[in-house]
Design a protein around this motif. Structure first.
Motif, PDB file in Angstrom:
ATOM      1  N   ARG A  42      89.098   7.645  62.833  1.00 55.61           N
ATOM      2  CA  ARG A  42      89.979   6.391  62.744  1.00 55.61           C
ATOM      3  C   ARG A  42      90.343   5.803  64.083  1.00 55.61           C
ATOM      4  NH1 ARG A  42      94.974   9.105  60.111  1.00 55.61           N
ATOM      5  NH2 ARG A  42      93.778   9.212  58.242  1.00 55.61           N
ATOM      6  N   SER A  54      85.311  -4.860  66.155  1.00 54.57           N
ATOM      7  CA  SER A  54      85.630  -3.986  64.952  1.00 54.57           C
ATOM      8  C   SER A  54      84.352  -3.760  63.994  1.00 54.57           C
ATOM      9  CB  SER A  54      86.429  -4.673  63.835  1.00 54.57           C
ATOM     10  OG  SER A  54      87.853  -4.914  64.780  1.00 54.57           O
ATOM     11  N   THR A  64      86.157   4.401  60.717  1.00 57.23           N
ATOM     12  CA  THR A  64      87.035   3.485  59.980  1.00 57.23           C
ATOM     13  C   THR A  64      87.878   2.757  61.231  1.00 57.23           C
ATOM     14  OG1 THR A  64      87.250   4.932  58.218  1.00 57.23           O
ATOM     15  CG2 THR A  64      89.063   3.380  58.426  1.00 57.23           C
ATOM     16  N   PHE A  66      91.044  -0.239  62.332  1.00 59.14           N
ATOM     17  CA  PHE A  66      91.975  -1.032  62.160  1.00 59.14           C
ATOM     18  C   PHE A  66      92.235  -2.144  62.701  1.00 59.14           C
ATOM     19  CE2 PHE A  66      94.554   1.740  58.822  1.00 59.14           C
ATOM     20  CZ  PHE A  66      93.782   2.639  58.808  1.00 59.14           C
ATOM     21  N   THR A  68      93.143  -5.029  64.387  1.00 58.39           N
ATOM     22  CA  THR A  68      94.751  -5.738  64.592  1.00 58.39           C
ATOM     23  C   THR A  68      94.427  -6.796  65.669  1.00 58.39           C
ATOM     24  OG1 THR A  68      95.502  -3.311  64.005  1.00 58.39           O
ATOM     25  CG2 THR A  68      97.082  -4.799  65.227  1.00 58.39           C
ATOM     26  N   TYR A  78      89.528 -10.662  57.402  1.00 63.87           N
ATOM     27  CA  TYR A  78      89.145 -10.005  55.994  1.00 63.87           C
ATOM     28  C   TYR A  78      87.823 -10.811  55.461  1.00 63.87           C
ATOM     29  CZ  TYR A  78      89.258  -8.329  51.288  1.00 63.87           C
ATOM     30  OH  TYR A  78      89.060  -7.706  50.165  1.00 63.87           O
ATOM     31  N   LYS A  82      84.362  -8.923  54.670  1.00 62.12           N
ATOM     32  CA  LYS A  82      83.910  -8.951  53.555  1.00 62.12           C
ATOM     33  C   LYS A  82      82.453  -9.519  53.375  1.00 62.12           C
ATOM     34  CE  LYS A  82      86.223  -9.938  49.126  1.00 62.12           C
ATOM     35  NZ  LYS A  82      87.005 -10.743  48.291  1.00 62.12           N
ATOM     36  N   GLU A  87      84.197  -4.620  54.215  1.00 67.90           N
ATOM     37  CA  GLU A  87      85.830  -4.365  53.698  1.00 67.90           C
ATOM     38  C   GLU A  87      86.304  -3.124  53.486  1.00 67.90           C
ATOM     39  OE1 GLU A  87      83.609  -5.697  52.060  1.00 67.90           O
ATOM     40  OE2 GLU A  87      83.713  -5.697  49.967  1.00 67.90           O
ATOM     41  N   ASP A  88      85.556  -2.062  53.079  1.00 68.62           N
ATOM     42  CA  ASP A  88      86.125  -0.686  52.868  1.00 68.62           C
ATOM     43  C   ASP A  88      86.258  -0.103  54.244  1.00 68.62           C
ATOM     44  OD1 ASP A  88      86.127  -1.168  50.373  1.00 68.62           O
ATOM     45  OD2 ASP A  88      84.083  -0.398  49.809  1.00 68.62           O
ATOM     46  N   ARG A  89      85.522  -0.449  55.186  1.00 63.22           N
ATOM     47  CA  ARG A  89      85.468   0.410  56.709  1.00 63.22           C
ATOM     48  C   ARG A  89      86.118  -0.274  57.677  1.00 63.22           C
ATOM     49  NH1 ARG A  89      79.170   0.596  56.653  1.00 63.22           N
ATOM     50  NH2 ARG A  89      79.701   1.586  58.912  1.00 63.22           N
ATOM     51  N   ILE A  91      89.890  -2.411  58.076  1.00 64.99           N
ATOM     52  CA  ILE A  91      91.305  -2.853  57.613  1.00 64.99           C
ATOM     53  C   ILE A  91      91.748  -3.784  58.672  1.00 64.99           C
ATOM     54  CG2 ILE A  91      93.650  -2.202  56.999  1.00 64.99           C
ATOM     55  CD1 ILE A  91      90.954   0.510  57.406  1.00 64.99           C
ATOM     56  N   ILE A  93      94.593  -6.288  60.262  1.00 65.24           N
ATOM     57  CA  ILE A  93      96.044  -5.972  60.072  1.00 65.24           C
ATOM     58  C   ILE A  93      96.510  -7.214  61.100  1.00 65.24           C
ATOM     59  CG2 ILE A  93      97.800  -4.944  61.070  1.00 65.24           C
ATOM     60  CD1 ILE A  93      96.211  -2.505  60.129  1.00 65.24           C
TER      61      ILE A  93
END
Ligand SMILES: C[S@@+](CC[C@H](N)C(=O)[O-])C[C@H]1O[C@@H](n2cnc3c(N)ncnc32)[C@H](O)[C@@H]1O
Length: 236
Positions: A42, A54, A64, A66, A68, A78, A82, A87-89, A91, A93
């Motif tokens: 993570r 990212s 994975t 995050f 930010t 996003y 996507k 989008e599943d790996r 996130i 923020i």
């Protein structure tokens, strides 16, 4: 030209369109040589901008992420993630670096490319806001624009029109001294990054309006002062 085989996999048009400064993918590719990234980890990509790093972290290392950032909305990032099926790996923020919405010891690693000078120069930033988020034995890796030598408030006259003391450009030694004071980390690498010149020329070759104005700055700088400081530490 140095060789960045992993960065070379990405569509140059896509990379150019999403750059916000010196080529962040090549910078991360070099910095990752000092990181122990493994699939399933993570990772916080703080100050991810439009998410180039990212995307690189998720695709190249299977971690994975995050992703930010403050200036770029989570919705904008996003839709980019996507469109790449990530989008599943990753996130997305939206958060400010002094108010990060994460649990302590949540991350295996934190990376920060071309953003640390906006907040990380503060004496208590690392210990108060960043290091607590990393597990013991995890890593923090930063690549930050700076100078080859430390000038403090006395920026050389030929670039003082472009770089102000409040931009917090510092030398490797300055950053290393700052982090060495922390009881929460142990610095493992602090070096001038090889990619500096190439990362800047990739940025200047884009038609981003900020890159166009940066061209005069780099001309005045003439390869004499700028540095990309690579700083890596273990969370102890
Ligand atoms: C020059 S851009 C670099 C973006 C990206 N890392 C790259 O290299 O393409 C600096 C980034 O730092 C982020 N940033 C600056 N200050 C911040 C803060 N206080 N909290 C969170 N992010 C911040 C901005 O939102 C911006 O996207």
């Amino acid at each position: 030209m140095l060789s960045y085989p992993r960065s070379a996999h990405y569509d140059p048009e896509f990379v150019r369109a999403n750059m916000m400064g010196p080529n962040a993918m090549k910078t991360l590719e070099e910095l990752s040589g000092y990181l122990r990234l493994k699939p399933g980890m993570r990772v916080l990509d703080l100050g991810c901008g439009m998410g180039l790093t990212s995307i690189f972290l998720a695709k190249e290392f299977g971690v994975t992420v995050f992703a930010t950032d403050l200036w770029i909305s989570a919705t904008d990032n996003y839709s980019r993630f996507k469109s790449m099926g990530l989008e599943d790996r990753i996130i997305p923020i939206h958060a400010e670096a002094h108010d990060l919405p994460f649990a302590e010891a949540y991350f295996d690693a934190i990376i920060n490319i071309d953003a640390y000078h906006y907040f990380g120069y503060e004496a208590d930033y690392l210990d108060k806001h960043l290091a607590p988020l990393v597990k013991r034995g995890g890593q923090i890796g930063v690549a930050v624009p700076g100078f080859v030598e430390e000038y403090g408030e006395k920026i050389p006259a030929d670039i003082s029109e472009y770089v102000k003391p409040e931009y917090h450009f510092h030398s490797c030694d300055w950053w290393q001294n700052l982090w060495t004071k922390s009881p929460l980390v142990k610095v493992t690498t602090c070096r001038s990054m090889d990619c500096c010149t190439e990362a800047w020329s990739d940025w200047l070759a884009t038609d981003n309006p900020h890159a166009v104005t940066d061209r005069d700055m780099i001309k005045a700088e003439g390869g004499r002062y700028f540095n990309l400081v690579g700083l890596v530490a273990d969370r102890v």
